[in-house]
Design an enzyme around this catalytic site. Sequence first.
Site, mmCIF file in Angstrom:
data_model
loop_
_atom_site.group_PDB
_atom_site.id
_atom_site.type_symbol
_atom_site.label_atom_id
_atom_site.label_comp_id
_atom_site.label_asym_id
_atom_site.label_seq_id
_atom_site.Cartn_x
_atom_site.Cartn_y
_atom_site.Cartn_z
ATOM 1 N N GLN A 1 -4.523 -1.674 9.688
ATOM 2 C CA GLN A 1 -4.506 -2.989 9.049
ATOM 3 C C GLN A 1 -5.099 -4.043 9.988
ATOM 4 O O GLN A 1 -4.756 -4.103 11.171
ATOM 5 C CB GLN A 1 -3.063 -3.348 8.649
ATOM 6 C CG GLN A 1 -2.936 -4.616 7.824
ATOM 7 C CD GLN A 1 -3.583 -4.516 6.431
ATOM 8 O OE1 GLN A 1 -3.740 -3.435 5.876
ATOM 9 N NE2 GLN A 1 -3.963 -5.652 5.875
ATOM 10 N N LYS B 1 0.839 -1.202 0.000
ATOM 11 C CA LYS B 1 0.000 0.000 0.000
ATOM 12 C C LYS B 1 0.876 1.255 0.000
ATOM 13 O O LYS B 1 0.654 2.192 -0.771
ATOM 14 C CB LYS B 1 -0.948 -0.013 1.221
ATOM 15 C CG LYS B 1 -2.065 -1.043 1.099
ATOM 16 C CD LYS B 1 -2.860 -1.248 2.387
ATOM 17 C CE LYS B 1 -3.853 -2.392 2.202
ATOM 18 N NZ LYS B 1 -4.645 -2.697 3.401
ATOM 19 N N ASP C 1 -10.894 2.896 4.186
ATOM 20 C CA ASP C 1 -11.170 1.458 4.102
ATOM 21 C C ASP C 1 -12.676 1.196 4.033
ATOM 22 O O ASP C 1 -13.091 0.077 3.731
ATOM 23 C CB ASP C 1 -10.635 0.749 5.368
ATOM 24 C CG ASP C 1 -9.360 -0.034 5.109
ATOM 25 O OD1 ASP C 1 -9.148 -0.456 3.954
ATOM 26 O OD2 ASP C 1 -8.591 -0.231 6.064
#
Length: 291
Positions: free
Chosen positions: A96, A52, A119
């Site tokens: 994450q 990412k 997200d």
Amino acid sequence: MILLDGKKLSEEILDEIAKKVDKIKKNNKKVPHLAAILVGNDGASETYVASKVKNCEKVGFNSTFIRLDADVSEQKLLETIQDLNENSDIDGFIVQLPLPKHINESKITDAILPSKDVDGFHPTNVGYLALGNPKFVSATPNGVMEMLKRYDIDTEGKYCVVLGRSNIVGSPMAILMSKNTKPGNATVTVCHSKTRNLIEFTSKADILIVAIGKPEFITSNMVKEGAVIIDVGIHRVADASKKSGFKLVGDVKFDEVAPKSSYITPVPGGVGLMTICSLLQNTLKATENSF
Ligand code: GUN
């Protein structure tokens, strides 16, 4: 059979994003800035977060990587999130997942400012999606939709089976495919670990989206001739013939399912790369929302 080439598509999308960033820079506007928090040192998570961050650099975004020890307190993580919520230079950030067991994941997700939740995990963003007014959509399902769109795959009125009901993939995927959109407008069934006679559903699916986290679970007898197969899984399995000692496989037994399908995503080189593109697209959107 047509291979749904995530590598080619993701390069196209990254290129589109990079051009937009160039324009932003030329106009002296704010350069998108994504932050990623990684707790602990789970190997797979490390790889994902590194990718990412690397792709942020590729498109010209700024990025910040925050690493916290596996035994960090929930309070400390919440404080880190609060700092990012209040930092006007950060347009979007992610934590994450999965998190260590002593941390309550939903408490963490709830603490992220919805306008920075690139997200799409915050209840506000999940709610907008469910109501058909999406703001930030979870990156993997969003990437799958982008793939269906760019390959112009007809989904209207088709029978779509989603295998898996996670908050990250299965649930938002099912919502997206059922909405009055293009792609979308499919008749959707969600199957999961308690589904009885799974094969009865999978073998009728025109579009089969597999996100159950079991290596090579879907075999050719489970799929319909001519189905569209989307494989969200990615696993390392031992392979003595490889120098690394392992190979990557998905949730679908690719070699036997591919000949039966009309379209199929490979692993690697399929959905995974689209996920990163979606995250970057969401970050760009967060920046543009702040102009
Ligand atoms: N873990 C697996 N997929 C994801 C994702 O898309 N975002 C975050 N934050 N964690 C994940």
